[in-house]
Write a protein that holds these residues in place. Structure first.
Motif, short mmCIF file in Angstrom:
data_model
loop_
_atom_site.label_atom_id
_atom_site.label_comp_id
_atom_site.label_asym_id
_atom_site.label_seq_id
_atom_site.Cartn_x
_atom_site.Cartn_y
_atom_site.Cartn_z
N VAL A 186 -13.77 8.28 -0.93
CA VAL A 186 -12.72 9.23 -1.32
C VAL A 186 -11.34 8.70 -0.92
CG1 VAL A 186 -11.79 11.54 -0.90
CG2 VAL A 186 -14.25 11.24 -1.23
N VAL A 187 -11.24 8.20 0.31
CA VAL A 187 -9.96 7.68 0.80
C VAL A 187 -9.50 6.50 -0.04
CG1 VAL A 187 -8.87 6.46 2.74
CG2 VAL A 187 -10.20 8.54 3.16
N LYS A 188 -10.43 5.63 -0.44
CA LYS A 188 -10.07 4.47 -1.26
C LYS A 188 -9.57 4.90 -2.64
CE LYS A 188 -10.50 0.93 1.34
NZ LYS A 188 -9.33 0.07 1.58
N VAL A 189 -10.20 5.91 -3.22
CA VAL A 189 -9.75 6.41 -4.53
C VAL A 189 -8.36 7.02 -4.40
CG1 VAL A 189 -10.18 8.14 -6.31
CG2 VAL A 189 -12.07 6.77 -5.43
N ILE A 190 -8.16 7.84 -3.37
CA ILE A 190 -6.85 8.45 -3.16
C ILE A 190 -5.81 7.37 -2.88
CG2 ILE A 190 -5.49 10.00 -1.69
CD1 ILE A 190 -8.07 11.59 -1.20
N GLY A 191 -6.20 6.36 -2.10
CA GLY A 191 -5.29 5.25 -1.79
C GLY A 191 -4.87 4.51 -3.05
N ALA A 192 -5.82 4.33 -3.98
CA ALA A 192 -5.48 3.67 -5.24
C ALA A 192 -4.53 4.53 -6.06
CB ALA A 192 -6.76 3.40 -6.04
N LEU A 193 -4.74 5.85 -6.05
CA LEU A 193 -3.86 6.75 -6.77
C LEU A 193 -2.45 6.76 -6.17
CD1 LEU A 193 -6.26 9.79 -7.33
CD2 LEU A 193 -5.52 8.10 -9.02
N PHE A 194 -2.35 6.34 -4.90
CA PHE A 194 -1.04 6.25 -4.24
C PHE A 194 -0.38 4.90 -4.50
CE2 PHE A 194 1.12 4.86 -0.22
CZ PHE A 194 2.28 5.61 -0.39
N THR A 195 -1.07 3.82 -4.19
CA THR A 195 -0.43 2.51 -4.23
C THR A 195 -0.18 2.00 -5.65
OG1 THR A 195 -2.65 1.69 -3.71
CG2 THR A 195 -0.99 1.40 -2.05
N ILE A 196 -1.04 2.33 -6.60
CA ILE A 196 -0.85 1.82 -7.96
C ILE A 196 0.43 2.38 -8.59
CG2 ILE A 196 -1.80 1.82 -10.30
CD1 ILE A 196 -4.59 1.57 -8.98
N PRO A 197 0.60 3.71 -8.65
CA PRO A 197 1.87 4.20 -9.21
C PRO A 197 3.07 3.85 -8.34
CG PRO A 197 0.55 6.03 -8.38
CD PRO A 197 -0.32 4.83 -8.35
N LEU A 198 2.84 3.75 -7.02
CA LEU A 198 3.95 3.39 -6.13
C LEU A 198 4.45 1.98 -6.43
CD1 LEU A 198 5.61 4.40 -3.64
CD2 LEU A 198 4.01 3.10 -2.22
N ALA A 199 3.51 1.04 -6.63
CA ALA A 199 3.91 -0.33 -6.94
C ALA A 199 4.64 -0.40 -8.28
CB ALA A 199 2.67 -1.23 -6.97
N ASN A 200 4.20 0.39 -9.25
CA ASN A 200 4.89 0.44 -10.54
C ASN A 200 6.28 1.05 -10.41
OD1 ASN A 200 2.98 -0.61 -12.62
ND2 ASN A 200 1.66 0.98 -11.80
N LEU A 201 6.45 1.94 -9.44
CA LEU A 201 7.75 2.59 -9.22
C LEU A 201 8.71 1.70 -8.44
CD1 LEU A 201 9.45 5.30 -9.30
CD2 LEU A 201 8.43 5.80 -7.07
N LEU A 202 8.21 1.12 -7.34
CA LEU A 202 9.09 0.38 -6.43
C LEU A 202 9.28 -1.08 -6.81
CD1 LEU A 202 7.96 1.73 -2.91
CD2 LEU A 202 9.77 2.57 -4.41
N THR A 203 8.45 -1.61 -7.71
CA THR A 203 8.47 -3.03 -8.10
C THR A 203 8.15 -3.91 -6.88
OG1 THR A 203 10.83 -3.50 -7.72
CG2 THR A 203 10.22 -2.51 -9.85
N GLY A 204 8.19 -5.21 -7.10
CA GLY A 204 7.85 -6.15 -6.03
C GLY A 204 8.79 -6.04 -4.85
N GLU A 205 10.07 -5.78 -5.12
CA GLU A 205 11.04 -5.72 -4.02
C GLU A 205 10.73 -4.56 -3.07
OE1 GLU A 205 15.81 -4.86 -3.25
OE2 GLU A 205 15.11 -5.27 -5.29
N GLY A 206 10.57 -3.35 -3.62
CA GLY A 206 10.30 -2.19 -2.77
C GLY A 206 8.98 -2.32 -2.04
N MET A 207 7.95 -2.86 -2.70
CA MET A 207 6.65 -3.02 -2.06
C MET A 207 6.71 -4.09 -0.97
SD MET A 207 4.86 -0.68 -3.28
CE MET A 207 3.26 -1.05 -2.56
N GLY A 208 7.61 -5.06 -1.11
CA GLY A 208 7.81 -6.05 -0.05
C GLY A 208 8.23 -5.39 1.25
N TYR A 209 9.17 -4.42 1.15
CA TYR A 209 9.59 -3.68 2.35
C TYR A 209 8.44 -2.85 2.89
CZ TYR A 209 14.15 -4.76 0.25
OH TYR A 209 15.23 -5.40 -0.32
N PHE A 210 7.70 -2.21 1.98
CA PHE A 210 6.58 -1.35 2.36
C PHE A 210 5.52 -2.14 3.11
CE2 PHE A 210 2.51 0.72 1.56
CZ PHE A 210 2.78 2.07 1.72
N TYR A 211 5.11 -3.28 2.56
CA TYR A 211 4.05 -4.09 3.18
C TYR A 211 4.50 -4.70 4.50
CZ TYR A 211 1.49 -3.76 -1.26
OH TYR A 211 0.82 -3.31 -2.37
#
Length: 534
Positions: A24-49
């Motif tokens: 369940v956590v992995k599915v929810i995590g995918a629902l979080f990170t996938i749209p987040l990466a599309n929103l923040l692009t590589g630059e924003g995800m660089g800060y996040f990671y």
């Protein structure tokens, strides 16, 4: 006596609960990170990671060993009827956790700028600062989780994990979306996404406090003449158990922290990239790593189901049983890991294109990285299982040694390869692949020394490998044809389904798995009957 609300669960029942929570956590995590990466692009995800990598080191150091130690001590005390000692263990542990958590949070908050600068990603400081309170609240949760797990009640841990994940999805993505759309910038948006992670630890902690209050506490009365350890004795025992576990768990986290810092530095100092471009590349690499980590997450609960059989065989001094169990566990793991790794190798671009559809540049940059990480997926799963097998043999120090050696290989490889302009970020997954390969080979060699009858390693891996390679050919061929008919996104989904069905047929046809193997798994007899494996 224990409170009536106390809920004891069998080992397999508890393992099943945690396995379902992981899914369940992995599915929810995918629902979080996938749209987040599309929103923040590589630059924003660089800060996040970058913020996450800093957080993970402090998290592992502060909480990796203590919950396990606390769980063991609570379970032992309760088994001996020392209910007053259970309460004392909880109180001592809670105080220890809170002090360590507060120190970790304070350090991360006060040195947010310096930590971001150290990582050569100075604009990540806001995300680092917002994430800092999470160290304290995770420490708080770890104390309660250790307590409940020691009493064989896995439900509070599972539910708190789901609460964390839901908060991350709803609050984290919601804040990031709002900040982007009001023009707040990607640095602030990544910090907004991190805020959901922090709030999740707060809510998870409050839920566990509620569970503890509802559960009550063991009677403070002890049987006559029963010795109850002092707080000082409990603290010493807690630390004695926790330190070796923490060291083992910290090795790869510390290596990953150094690796992140090294990758960003070498991209700028040797490969000739600006800080902005290096951060963008690291964001694309982080997106690929998210997919790489997904298959391995399900090997952990799988190992939980396998190891009791090995432990039983060892306790009975059943040499044949030990060899059979090790062979079977490695074979089942390879049957799960190899097709996943091969699939990531041959379908790296289509998979990324489906997931990160809004950021095509990051998809193009990440596809070759994910293809290399496909190889690492297989050896990473081997490492997870062989670590568990060595621990079942009581050889807890060996995984620490092998992971340390693998970590050195990773750092040295990345220093040279990432610093080579023609390779640059490609050097990072190559280093990861070599790291896990070295660890896996060493672990297998150590296991072969422990087993009286050497398992047939070639037989264990050859048939799953043949089936996976043939499946990979079907996956690539079918995708190439289907994308022309139904498009790239639908084509890859249909190709995965078709190649999965072909793989299942190949496994049965090649007799890559036996009925005896399946009987080691929960519901294994029903699975064997359904597949008609005799």
């Amino acid at each position: 006596m224990l409170p009536k609300s106390s809920s004891k669960q069998s080992f397999l029942h508890g393992a099943l609960i945690l396995t379902l929570a992981t899914a369940v956590v992995k599915v929810i995590g995918a629902l979080f990170t996938i749209p987040l990466a599309n929103l923040l692009t590589g630059e924003g995800m660089g800060y996040f990671y970058t913020a996450y990598d800093i957080y993970n080191v402090l998290l592992v150091i502060s909480t990796a060993g203590l919950p396990v130690a606390m769980s063991r001590m609570v379970s032992e005390a309760e088994a001996k009827g020392r209910y007053a000692e259970v309460s004392r263990i909880f109180n001592v542990s809670m105080l220890t956790f809170l002090i360590i958590g507060a120190a970790g949070s304070a350090g991360m908050y006060l040195f947010a700028h310096r930590l971001a600068d150290l990582m050569r990603n100075s604009n990540a400081w806001q995300a680092v600062m917002v994430l800092s309170p999470a160290v304290f609240f995770v420490a708080l949760m770890s104390a309660f989780r250790g307590y409940f797990q020691g009493r064989s009640n896995m439900t509070p841990t599972a539910v708190s994990q789901v609460i964390e994940a839901l908060s991350k999805l709803v609050v984290g993505f919601g804040l990031a979306w709002w900040i982007v759309h009001v023009g707040g910038g990607l640095e602030k948006a990544s910090a907004g996404a991190i805020a959901g992670v922090t709030l999740g630890t707060v809510l998870g902690g409050l839920y566990l406090i509620f569970c503890k209050v509802r559960d009550g506490k063991p009677s403070a009365l002890a049987p006559e003449n029963q010795h109850i350890r002092t707080s000082s004795q409990i603290f010493k025992a807690l630390i004695k158990i926790a330190i070796p576990i923490t060291i083992g768990a910290s090795v790869l986290s510390v290596v990953n922290f150094i690796d992140t810092m090294l990758v960003l530095r070498r991209l700028q100092d040797a490969a000739g990239f600006t800080q902005h471009m290096a951060n963008w590349l690291y964001g694309a690499y982080g997106n690929a790593k998210k997919i790489f980590n997904f298959p391995a997450a399900f090997i952990v609960p799988f190992s939980v189901s396998i190891i009791p059989a090995l432990t039983t065989a060892l306790a009975k001094n059943d040499k044949n049983g030990v060899t059979r169990t090790v062979e079977a566990s490695l074979r089942i793991m390879s049957l799960l890991a190899m097709p996943a790794g091969v699939g990531l190798m041959v379908l790296s671009w289509p998979i990324l294109n489906v997931i990160y559809f809004a950021i095509p540049d990051e998809v193009n940059a990440g596809a070759p990285l994910l293809a290399i990480l496909g190889i690492a997926t297989v050896v990473n799963c081997v490492v997870l299982l062989t670590n568990a097998i060595l621990q079942a043999f009581g050889r807890v120090g060996i995984p620490v040694l092998t992971m340390a050696i693998g970590g050195v290989v990773k750092i040295v490889t990345n220093w040279f390869l990432v610093g080579t302009p023609s390779l640059n970020i490609l050097g990072a997954p190559i280093g990861t692949c070599l790291c896990y390969t070295v660890i896996a080979v060493m672990n297998i060699l150590f296991i072969m020394r422990e087993i009286p009858q050497t398992p047939n390693i070639f037989k264990v891996f050859s048939r799953p490998l043949i089936a996976s390679i043939l499946m990979g050919g079907v996956a690539w061929g079918s995708y190439t044809l289907l994308m022309r008919v139904v498009g790239a996104r639908m084509g890859v989904l249909l190709a995965i389904l078709l190649s999965g069905a072909v793989y299942l047929v190949l496994v049965i046809a090649l007799r890559a798995i036996t009925r005896e193997d399946l009987l080691l798994l929960p519901k294994g007899r029903k699975i064997a009957d359904f597949l008609r494996i005799r």
